[in-house]
Design an enzyme around this catalytic site. Structure first.
Site, short mmCIF file in Angstrom:
data_model
loop_
_atom_site.label_atom_id
_atom_site.label_comp_id
_atom_site.label_asym_id
_atom_site.label_seq_id
_atom_site.Cartn_x
_atom_site.Cartn_y
_atom_site.Cartn_z
N HIS A 237 0.83 -1.21 0.00
CA HIS A 237 0.00 0.00 0.00
C HIS A 237 0.86 1.26 0.00
O HIS A 237 2.04 1.24 0.35
CB HIS A 237 -0.92 0.01 1.23
CG HIS A 237 -0.17 0.01 2.53
ND1 HIS A 237 0.39 1.15 3.06
CD2 HIS A 237 0.12 -1.00 3.39
CE1 HIS A 237 0.99 0.85 4.20
NE2 HIS A 237 0.84 -0.44 4.42
N GLU B 222 -2.15 -7.04 7.82
CA GLU B 222 -0.81 -6.96 8.40
C GLU B 222 -0.74 -7.67 9.74
O GLU B 222 -1.77 -7.93 10.39
CB GLU B 222 -0.43 -5.47 8.56
CG GLU B 222 0.95 -5.20 9.17
CD GLU B 222 2.09 -5.81 8.38
OE1 GLU B 222 2.25 -7.06 8.42
OE2 GLU B 222 2.85 -5.05 7.76
#
Length: 364
Positions: free
Chosen positions: A172, A245
């Site tokens: 990202h 994550e």
């Protein structure tokens, strides 16, 4: 002179952990003739545990053939070779048990040494391991069987051609945590202005890659990045919770230095051992297990297609580790910039290749 034998051993899991199996064979070191073959499922386990299972089975087969033999063990697992050679410590409890079994068998032989070989040179053991994972165990003692001449062998039926699935792995774009290198796990921070520009640049690059599917972590920073890219490509975004994550728990939002000051012992143990969880959070091994599930889904549902996976630092590093067939510890030796691209190709014949790591050319 003592008889010399070669043990070739391997193991694998479809997912890490996942359905796992090992393969091992014993050759005569002089003639190269295969004397014994072993392949068996070990249930749900990690790659490393399966590899140790192959080592134990191979050593036992060699012991059954000749307790006085000098044995060379050849494996493409550097972890197992280094641990059994005494240069690396065995930390995982399941692996410790199997290592003790292997050491006990080795002490009964005339001598054992361990050699790392490239994966391409360990194909016979790898094929046996895949046979085990496919539900086809093998236990053959060819030393007791008559030798087959070439004219007696019927040609094998042709195999279906292998199909390759390409995964482009996009980290990202930046958030407010990125420039300060803060632990950024389960928070829902948006992209910063720089991060949005990075997502737009990644979208332009993605348009050159022939992407057919976009899969992303559902956290805000990855979802926003994926939506920018997918809008350019005219594709929907499929969300996968297993791509989020690592949960950094009490380390969330801290820099590495702040983490060492507030949680000195816990932070050190977390960084030193992939099986140790961040205080109140996850371990790298935990993340590896769910990333393995996500990878299996992508390869099952999108076989032969080109897939963009938008995720975070830890999941992408673990996908690269799986592509290289190396232990999860490699995550500490790979650096990934925000909005960087990496690429792994996966073949239905079980092979994989890493084609690109941390490419940021589109951001310049």
């Amino acid at each position: 002179m003592s008889r010399r034998l070669v043990v070739e051993a391997d193991g694998g899991s479809r997912g890490n952990p996942g359905p796992a199996g090992y393969g091992a064979l014993v050759r005569d070191a002089v003639t190269g003739r295969v004397l014994a073959e072993r392949a068996e499922s070990v249930g749900r386990a990690t790659n490393n545990v399966a590899e140790y299972g192959g080592l134990v089975a191979g050593l036992q087969a060699a012991l059954d053939l000749d307790p006085q033999a000098e044995v060379e063990v050849r494996m493409d697992s550097k972890l197992v070779v280094e641990q059994m050679s005494g240069r690396w410590k065995v930390k995982h409890p399941d692996m410790q048990k199997l290592a003790r079994e292997a050491q006990a068998i080795a002490r009964q032989l005339g001598g054992v040494r361990y050699t790392w070989v490239p994966r391409a040179q360990n194909g016979a053991a790898d094929a046996l391991a895949n046979s085990a994972m496919d539900g086809r165990p093998v236990r053959r003692d060819l030393a007791a069987e008559p030798t087959t001449v070439a004219d007696d062998v019927q040609p094998a039926a042709p195999r279906a051609p292998a199909v390759t699935t390409v995964t482009h792995l996009l980290r990202h774009g930046r958030t407010e945590h990125t420039p300060e290198r803060r632990y950024s796990g389960r928070n829902d921070l948006p992209l910063s202005a720089t991060g949005r520009a990075e997502a737009a640049a990644a979208a332009e690059r993605a348009g050159e890659l022939g992407i057919e599917v976009v899969v992303a972590s559902p956290l805000r920073r990855t979802r926003e990045t994926a939506e920018v890219v997918a809008a350019t490509l005219g594709l929907p975004v499929q969300l996968d919770d297993d791509l989020v994550e690592l949960d950094f728990g009490e380390l969330e939002g801290l820099t590495a230095e702040e983490a060492r000051q507030r949680h000195p012992l816990a932070a050190r143990r977390f960084l030193d051992d992939v099986t140790v969880a961040a205080p109140g959070g996850e371990s790298i091994t935990d993340v590896s297990a769910r990333v393995g599930r996500a990878r299996a889904r992508v390869l099952r549902e999108h076989t032969g297609r080109t897939v963009l996976v938008v995720s975070h630092v830890t999941p992408i590093k673990l996908l690269l580790a799986a592509g290289l067939d190396v232990p999860d510890e490699v995550v500490h030796r790979v650096f990934l910039e925000a909005a960087s691209l990496s690429t792994v190709a996966w073949s239905t014949d079980g092979r994989s290749s890493v084609r690109l790591v941390n490419d940021t050319g589109h951001l310049r």
